[in-house]
Design a protein around this motif. Structure first.
Motif, PDB file in Angstrom:
ATOM      1  N   ALA A 240     -16.443 -32.567  31.723  1.00 13.87           N
ATOM      2  CA  ALA A 240     -16.037 -31.967  32.995  1.00 13.87           C
ATOM      3  C   ALA A 240     -14.554 -31.646  32.930  1.00 13.87           C
ATOM      4  N   VAL A 241     -14.204 -30.410  33.217  1.00 15.63           N
ATOM      5  CA  VAL A 241     -12.800 -29.996  33.275  1.00 15.63           C
ATOM      6  C   VAL A 241     -12.453 -29.847  34.744  1.00 15.63           C
ATOM      7  N   LEU A 242     -11.394 -30.523  35.181  1.00 12.65           N
ATOM      8  CA  LEU A 242     -11.014 -30.545  36.581  1.00 12.65           C
ATOM      9  C   LEU A 242      -9.911 -29.534  36.856  1.00 12.65           C
ATOM     10  N   ASP A 243     -10.022 -28.875  37.982  1.00 13.96           N
ATOM     11  CA  ASP A 243      -9.002 -27.988  38.534  1.00 13.96           C
ATOM     12  C   ASP A 243      -8.990 -26.591  37.944  1.00 13.96           C
ATOM     13  N   ASP A 244      -7.853 -25.933  38.014  1.00 20.59           N
ATOM     14  CA  ASP A 244      -7.765 -24.483  37.834  1.00 20.59           C
ATOM     15  C   ASP A 244      -7.576 -24.024  36.391  1.00 20.59           C
TER      16      ASP A 244
ATOM     17  N   ALA B 105     -21.497 -29.563  23.127  1.00 25.53           N
ATOM     18  CA  ALA B 105     -20.816 -29.838  24.395  1.00 25.53           C
ATOM     19  C   ALA B 105     -21.290 -28.892  25.490  1.00 25.53           C
ATOM     20  N   GLU B 106     -21.551 -29.476  26.647  1.00 26.09           N
ATOM     21  CA  GLU B 106     -21.828 -28.708  27.858  1.00 26.09           C
ATOM     22  C   GLU B 106     -20.599 -28.868  28.737  1.00 26.09           C
ATOM     23  N   VAL B 107     -19.797 -27.822  28.851  1.00 26.90           N
ATOM     24  CA  VAL B 107     -18.533 -27.887  29.580  1.00 26.90           C
ATOM     25  C   VAL B 107     -18.750 -27.361  31.000  1.00 26.90           C
ATOM     26  N   THR B 108     -18.408 -28.179  31.987  1.00 25.36           N
ATOM     27  CA  THR B 108     -18.488 -27.778  33.387  1.00 25.36           C
ATOM     28  C   THR B 108     -17.085 -27.799  33.960  1.00 25.36           C
ATOM     29  N   VAL B 109     -16.706 -26.740  34.648  1.00 27.11           N
ATOM     30  CA  VAL B 109     -15.377 -26.664  35.266  1.00 27.11           C
ATOM     31  C   VAL B 109     -15.529 -26.870  36.763  1.00 27.11           C
ATOM     32  N   PHE B 110     -14.799 -27.840  37.304  1.00 29.76           N
ATOM     33  CA  PHE B 110     -14.786 -28.106  38.737  1.00 29.76           C
ATOM     34  C   PHE B 110     -13.438 -27.679  39.280  1.00 29.76           C
TER      35      PHE B 110
ATOM     36  N   ALA C 152     -21.210 -36.659  33.273  1.00 28.41           N
ATOM     37  CA  ALA C 152     -20.303 -36.193  32.220  1.00 28.41           C
ATOM     38  C   ALA C 152     -19.847 -37.357  31.355  1.00 28.41           C
ATOM     39  N   ALA C 153     -19.706 -37.105  30.064  1.00 23.19           N
ATOM     40  CA  ALA C 153     -19.193 -38.125  29.145  1.00 23.19           C
ATOM     41  C   ALA C 153     -17.724 -38.406  29.430  1.00 23.19           C
ATOM     42  N   VAL C 154     -17.006 -37.377  29.881  1.00 19.18           N
ATOM     43  CA  VAL C 154     -15.582 -37.518  30.189  1.00 19.18           C
ATOM     44  C   VAL C 154     -15.174 -36.373  31.120  1.00 19.18           C
ATOM     45  N   ALA C 155     -14.218 -36.658  31.988  1.00 17.00           N
ATOM     46  CA  ALA C 155     -13.598 -35.622  32.817  1.00 17.00           C
ATOM     47  C   ALA C 155     -12.158 -35.490  32.352  1.00 17.00           C
ATOM     48  N   VAL C 156     -11.700 -34.270  32.233  1.00 13.32           N
ATOM     49  CA  VAL C 156     -10.325 -34.058  31.798  1.00 13.32           C
ATOM     50  C   VAL C 156      -9.569 -33.297  32.885  1.00 13.32           C
ATOM     51  N   ASN C 157      -8.394 -33.816  33.223  1.00 16.49           N
ATOM     52  CA  ASN C 157      -7.519 -33.181  34.207  1.00 16.49           C
ATOM     53  C   ASN C 157      -6.276 -32.689  33.464  1.00 16.49           C
TER      54      ASN C 157
ATOM     55  N   THR D  14     -16.890 -41.667  36.129  1.00 17.56           N
ATOM     56  CA  THR D  14     -16.755 -40.867  34.921  1.00 17.56           C
ATOM     57  C   THR D  14     -15.433 -41.210  34.236  1.00 17.56           C
ATOM     58  N   PRO D  15     -15.448 -41.482  32.930  1.00 13.76           N
ATOM     59  CA  PRO D  15     -14.181 -41.714  32.230  1.00 13.76           C
ATOM     60  C   PRO D  15     -13.276 -40.494  32.373  1.00 13.76           C
ATOM     61  N   VAL D  16     -11.973 -40.742  32.536  1.00 13.63           N
ATOM     62  CA  VAL D  16     -11.030 -39.663  32.816  1.00 13.63           C
ATOM     63  C   VAL D  16      -9.891 -39.647  31.800  1.00 13.63           C
ATOM     64  N   VAL D  17      -9.573 -38.437  31.343  1.00 11.49           N
ATOM     65  CA  VAL D  17      -8.357 -38.175  30.576  1.00 11.49           C
ATOM     66  C   VAL D  17      -7.522 -37.270  31.471  1.00 11.49           C
TER      67      VAL D  17
END
Length: 144
Positions: free
Chosen positions: A4-8, A23-28, A41-46, A65-68
């Motif tokens: 999961a990719v967070l933000d813009d 990888a299945e990439v979802t953008v929120f 999600a395996a990981v969310a990245v901000n 969700t684990p976060v980076v």
């Protein structure tokens, strides 16, 4: 593997050529409307380099969700040992953070459980409303 990719950063995330093939990439962006998908999600990245505290970061933490994350203003509010991987806002550091989260899922899950507990204790409405009510009561007492 779901990431999961967070933000813009939708265009950057979708155009990144080095995602693992599976990888299945979802953008929120803005607020998360599909919390179940975020929780899987395996990981969310901000990757934000300018925000003071994205709501999507708290939503990922609340979902377990684990976060980076880069060091947004919100990270400072999480204490001296934040329950997420904090990296510099550059591609190499973000990639290292993602790799660390994905190659050690047990450590990532431990951080995610700590993050979820922290969000429930400090940022859940059940925790926030009494603090706001106290502030109003204090302000009214001073004004009287």
């Amino acid at each position: 593997m779901r990431i999961a990719v967070l933000d813009d950063y939708a265009d950057v995330a979708r155009g990144y050529a080095d995602w693992p093939e599976e990888a299945e990439v979802t953008v929120f962006t803005e607020t998360v409307t599909d919390r179940a998908r975020l929780a899987r999600a395996a990981v969310a990245v901000n990757p934000a380099d300018y925000e003071s505290g994205p709501l999507t970061l708290l939503e990922a933490m609340a979902a377990g969700t684990p976060v980076v994350s880069t060091k947004t203003g919100l990270v400072d509010e999480l204490g001296a040992d934040p329950p997420l991987l904090v990296v510099e806002p550059c591609v190499d550091d973000l990639a290292r953070g993602l790799a660390a989260a994905l190659t050690d899922p047990l450590a990532a899950a431990r951080r995610a459980r700590r993050a979820q507990a922290l969000v429930r204790a400090r940022f859940d409405w059940n925790a926030i409303v009494p603090r706001i009510a106290d502030l109003y009561a204090e302000g009214l007492a001073k004004a009287a």
